[in-house]
Design an enzyme around this catalytic site. Structure first.
Site, PDB file in Angstrom:
ATOM      1  N   GLU A 142      47.930 -58.013 -23.463  1.00 41.04           N
ATOM      2  CA  GLU A 142      48.990 -57.823 -22.466  1.00 41.04           C
ATOM      3  C   GLU A 142      50.366 -58.037 -23.086  1.00 41.04           C
ATOM      4  OE1 GLU A 142      49.836 -59.056 -17.845  1.00 41.04           O
ATOM      5  OE2 GLU A 142      49.271 -60.648 -19.216  1.00 41.04           O
ATOM      6  N   GLY A 275      51.003 -69.231 -22.442  1.00 44.08           N
ATOM      7  CA  GLY A 275      50.226 -70.410 -22.089  1.00 44.08           C
ATOM      8  C   GLY A 275      48.751 -70.076 -22.005  1.00 44.08           C
ATOM      9  N   GLU A 278      44.599 -63.967 -18.853  1.00 43.97           N
ATOM     10  CA  GLU A 278      43.512 -63.858 -17.873  1.00 43.97           C
ATOM     11  C   GLU A 278      42.467 -62.800 -18.193  1.00 43.97           C
ATOM     12  OE1 GLU A 278      46.908 -61.180 -16.207  1.00 43.97           O
ATOM     13  OE2 GLU A 278      46.748 -63.078 -17.291  1.00 43.97           O
ATOM     14  N   GLU A 312      44.934 -68.638 -14.040  1.00 37.62           N
ATOM     15  CA  GLU A 312      44.174 -67.584 -14.721  1.00 37.62           C
ATOM     16  C   GLU A 312      42.937 -67.173 -13.928  1.00 37.62           C
ATOM     17  OE1 GLU A 312      45.838 -66.294 -17.012  1.00 37.62           O
ATOM     18  OE2 GLU A 312      47.237 -67.967 -17.159  1.00 37.62           O
TER      19      GLU A 312
END
Length: 876
Positions: A142, A275, A278, A312
């Site tokens: 992503e 961080g 997902e 997530e």
């Protein structure tokens, strides 16, 4: 991050200048085999992509980046005509035979890619074990880096199924989105792991990991939940596995949709730009956001890990099962996952009272960024790949979640959750745009959500509601665009928002009042003199009162008439309005001084945050003025600090731990003699071997304090802790403290470490920089470092990735003077700012706001400090 026959649920006009792939073919299935090679940091790949041919055509175009294609065939026929468009990150294969509409096509590719160190695509992550550097291969697709791993239709609406095979050394673990179908030996030392085919999903959610990994498992949920880490750390995943099981069960119930995959893996990665990510069924995390020792962690880290895991897991439904049609709908993913993580946390851990913290956390992050002229709408048009990373910010996450919180209050939580569930059921395995969610919420609630929310999502900024008292119990409320710089132009103030006034009086809360015009008059329902606009701070706006009303609200807070959310919101509004010139800073100072008896850690956090913002704006003013602000801080907190102390016990509640750590850190930063002495003594015992001398809740404050007052010996001690830590939290606390030194020579040494990737991982470069940004010498050193090392910084953190913008903001936004702003503008005026232009513009807005605040109110502040007995003449 921390992000069927599927077509977009309704027709959408694609902007003519948006860079998207042709629609002559549609991918339906990828069969992909990859083999990472750690000796040369490359990977070999083979893939077969099945396409539905949508129109008569003789070419197929895919996204690709830094991949060398060795062989290509269409339907078994070799392709010799292959052309690249590097600027648009595309490759086009010209078919020798025409492909007919309605037919199917198979494109076979054989290729080699780079197992890069950019934390993007298919990349390598390094770690040390027994003194040796080891590697694992992992992914971060992503938003647009799947094309670095394999040629693909790298757009969220191009959902397909994926059958993935990984070839690796037999002793290594191979993971992907789905469970393992079979494992075969391909040589004496190599194996091929084949995974079951995925459901329909977007390319940015594809993931695979190859490495030496161990796991802990939680089997209390319907499907197995495993947390993987490199050997020796896996036991630290137990807490996250437990949270994962509880959260998946909670979301299944709330969404009324089963978790759709046969397993859920979570993996700690040593090099990670965000961080967490997902990826469907294979969620990857920065180690500090997944692995914790619950017996030796601090309350902030525990809360952070809980919220990140919940965020997530919310994505597994909202984002993965149902996906935005294009990146201008990013907020649909991130805003919802943010809101849902707080909602789940409040439901599963009610004693944490996280919605109180929300007002000082997510809401203020949103309002702070969105008060800049260089902000952007929640639903923001993006055209090119390099623009997308820049919208992974507090607008998409925090303003998006704050908007959803506001909607849930307006519609009622039950109707809101039911509308979301209906939306997910209606569009599962497909793609949507924002209006699809609004329509589902409208159907359940009977309210015109589309009309109201379009105004909030498609316009930049938010209003300030100014309150005039007309007498006889009447109020005139007026809305105008709010800017931190206080210089709104008429053309910037045309949007009229539907503002939920939520009037609190002694009679209760009236949620029926909506300001959807420029101004209106409302009547108070009581004859007493108590009222507050934006009860419990659900609305996305600031409220500006007359000077005397601020004083009255301060007394109302002392008298217990205001909730924690109300008190927190009042301080935040006063601080923001003072900095922008809507009200005098005296009103802010009087308000916080009247609340020195406050007992709630969230309100204290906001009070101290607003004083810190004032200190930041006055950083380059006189030492006397800054000493006066330290004296004010100490006076505010001294009684509460004396009452609660800074010794921690197992009996301390969540609130107790938060408040003790907060006040201790503030006292230390303000040169409280006893606290500073305690910090130095505890640190001396700590480095001498007594690890219990420093409680994890105040470890960061102790490290910062000894650094701020320390010498080269202290630097060596902290550096040793950083390089030989007992936990990742301890390591990062030490790293952050290195920026707190005031000695210029030591700071030169710290700056010299920033680009040494063998010492500070690129993912952590911002951590010591954050410490440097807190003081004058550090701010100046950061700027010098940026000037000298710009070319190396640009190479290490290319603009296509998100971290360059963060480094630019941290290195420049500490300035407070016109000549400093001019220097920033002149330097970047000669640079190509593509990929970080928004971050630069936001930093310049922040500097402008501080210039205005300090020049407008520094004399007023100095006078108030003197009149209230805060010594501005001598050092404390």
């Amino acid at each position: 991050m921390c992000r069927h026959s599927g077509v977009a649920s309704s027709a959408q006009t694609v902007p003519s200048d948006r860079e998207v792939l042709p629609t002559n073919v549609k991918p339906t299935h990828y069969d992909l085999t990859l083999e990472p090679k750690f000796d040369g940091f490359t990977f070999d790949g083979e893939e077969t992509i099945d396409f539905d041919v949508k129109e008569d055509t003789d070419f197929i175009t895919l996204n690709t980046l830094e991949i060398k294609i060795h062989e290509a065939t269409i339907n078994g026929t070799k392709i010799t005509d292959i052309s690249y468009d590097d600027a648009k990150q595309r490759v086009t294969f010209k078919s020798p035979n025409e492909l007919k509409a309605g037919s199917e096509a198979k494109l076979y590719l054989k290729f080699t890619g780079e197992l890069n160190d950019k934390m993007a695509g298919f990349y390598r992550s390094s770690y040390t074990e027994d003194g040796k550097t080891k590697y694992l291969a992992t992914t971060q697709m992503e938003p647009t880096d799947c094309r670095r791993a394999f040629p693909s239709y790298d757009e969220p609406a191009a959902k397909a199924k994926f059958t993935i095979h990984l070839i690796a050394d037999k002793e290594l673990v191979c993971l992907s989105n789905m469970d393992v179908k079979e494992t075969m030996d391909v040589s004496d030392s190599k194996k091929k792991v084949s995974f079951n085919t995925t459901p329909l999903m977007s390319t940015y959610l594809v993931a695979f990991v190859v490495g030496d990994l161990k796991y802990v498992e939680d089997l209390s949920f319907r499907v197995p939940i495993r947390v993987y880490a490199t050997p020796g750390s896996e036991h630290l995943g137990k807490y996250a596995a437990d949270i994962g099981a509880k959260t998946l069960k909670f979301f299944e119930s709330k969404f009324d949709i089963p978790y759709p995959l046969p397993k859920c893996d979570m993996v700690a990665i040593h090099d990670f730009s965000a961080g967490a990510m997902e990826n469907f069924g294979l969620i990857t995390y920065r180690t500090v956001d997944l692995l914790i020792d619950t017996a030796n962690t601090n309350v902030h880290t525990k809360t952070r890990v809980t919220e990140v895991v919940m965020h997530e897991l919310a994505h597994q439904w909202f984002g993965n099962l149902v996906t935005m049609d294009f990146w201008d709908g990013l907020w649909l993913n991130e805003g919802f996952a943010t809101w849902m993580s707080w909602f789940a946390c409040d439901s599963l851990y009610p004693e944490w009272k996280v919605w109180e913290s929300y007002v000082s956390d997510s809401l203020q992050q949103a309002l702070s960024l969105d008060s800049l002229r260089a902000s952007h709408p929640i639903e923001v048009p993006v055209k090119r790949a390099d623009e997308i990373n820049q919208i992974f910010d507090a607008i998409s996450y925090s303003k998006g979640s704050s908007l959803l919180k506001m909607i849930s209050k307006w519609l009622g939580e039950d109707d809101f959750i039911k509308g979301v569930s209906n939306y997910l059921k209606k569009h599962k395995w497909g793609n949507t745009k924002t209006s699809d969610l609004w329509e589902s919420l409208s159907e359940v609630s009977g309210k015109d959500v589309v009309k109201v929310m379009d105004i909030w999502t498609k316009n930049i900024g938010y209003p300030v509601v100014q309150v005039e008292e007309l007498g006889s119990g009447k109020l005139k409320v007026t809305q105008n665009r709010f800017l931190a710089t206080g210089d709104v132009k008429p053309e910037e103030d045309k949007t009229l928002y539907p503002v939920f006034l939520s009037l609190k009086t002694s009679e209760g809360i009236d949620d029926s009042l909506v300001l959807d015009s420029r101004s209106t008059t409302i009547e108070l329902p009581t004859s007493d003199d108590f009222y507050k606009i934006n009860a419990n701070q659900f609305g996305i706006y600031r409220t500006a009162y007359l000077t005397e009303r601020w004083s009255k609200l301060g007394r109302a807070g002392v008298d217990g008439k205001l909730s924690v959310e109300d008190r927190t919101g009042l301080v935040a509004d006063a601080g923001s309005l003072a900095s922008s010139g809507f009200i005098s800073t005296v009103a802010l100072l009087n308000l916080v001084k009247s609340w020195s008896g406050e007992s709630n850690h969230v309100v204290w956090d906001e009070i101290l945050t607003r004083i810190a913002a004032l200190k930041a704006a006055l950083m380059f003013e006189s030492e006397e003025l800054n000493n006066g602000l330290k004296a004010l801080t100490l006076d505010l907190i001294s009684n509460k600090l004396e009452a609660i102390g800074w010794e921690f016990s197992d009996d301390d509640s969540y609130d107790d731990q938060q408040l003790k750590s907060l006040l201790f850190g503030s006292a230390a930063a303000s040169d409280h003699k006893e606290v500073v002495a305690f910090a130095k003594d505890a640190f001396a015992k700590f480095v001498a071997g007594d690890k219990k001398a420093v409680n994890p809740n105040i470890r960061a404050a102790i490290f910062n304090t000894v650094a701020r007052t320390g010498d080269s010996e202290t630097y060596d001690q902290l550096y040793k802790i950083y390089t030989n830590p007992e936990s990742i939290e301890e390591k990062l606390d030490a790293l952050r403290s290195l920026g707190r030194f005031s000695d210029p020579e030591i700071l030169n040494k710290v700056a010299g470490l920033l680009l040494q990737t063998d010492i500070i991982k690129p993912q952590d470069i911002y951590i010591p920089m954050q410490g440097m940004r807190t003081h004058k010498t550090g701010v100046e050193k950061l700027w010098d470092w940026l000037l000298v090392n710009w070319d190396a910084i640009y190479k290490l953190l290319p603009p296509g990735l998100s971290m360059l913008g963060s480094v630019v903001i941290i290195s420049t936004s500490g300035f407070t003077k016109p000549e400093q702003k001019k220097a920033v503008e002149e330097f970047f005026g000669t640079k190509d700012t593509k990929g970080y232009d928004q971050g630069l513009a936001q930093s310049l807005d922040i500097i402008s706001s501080k210039i205005s605040w300090s020049s407008r109110d520094s004399d007023v502040i100095a006078k108030w400090l003197s009149e209230n007995g805060y010594d501005t003449k001598s050092k404390l």
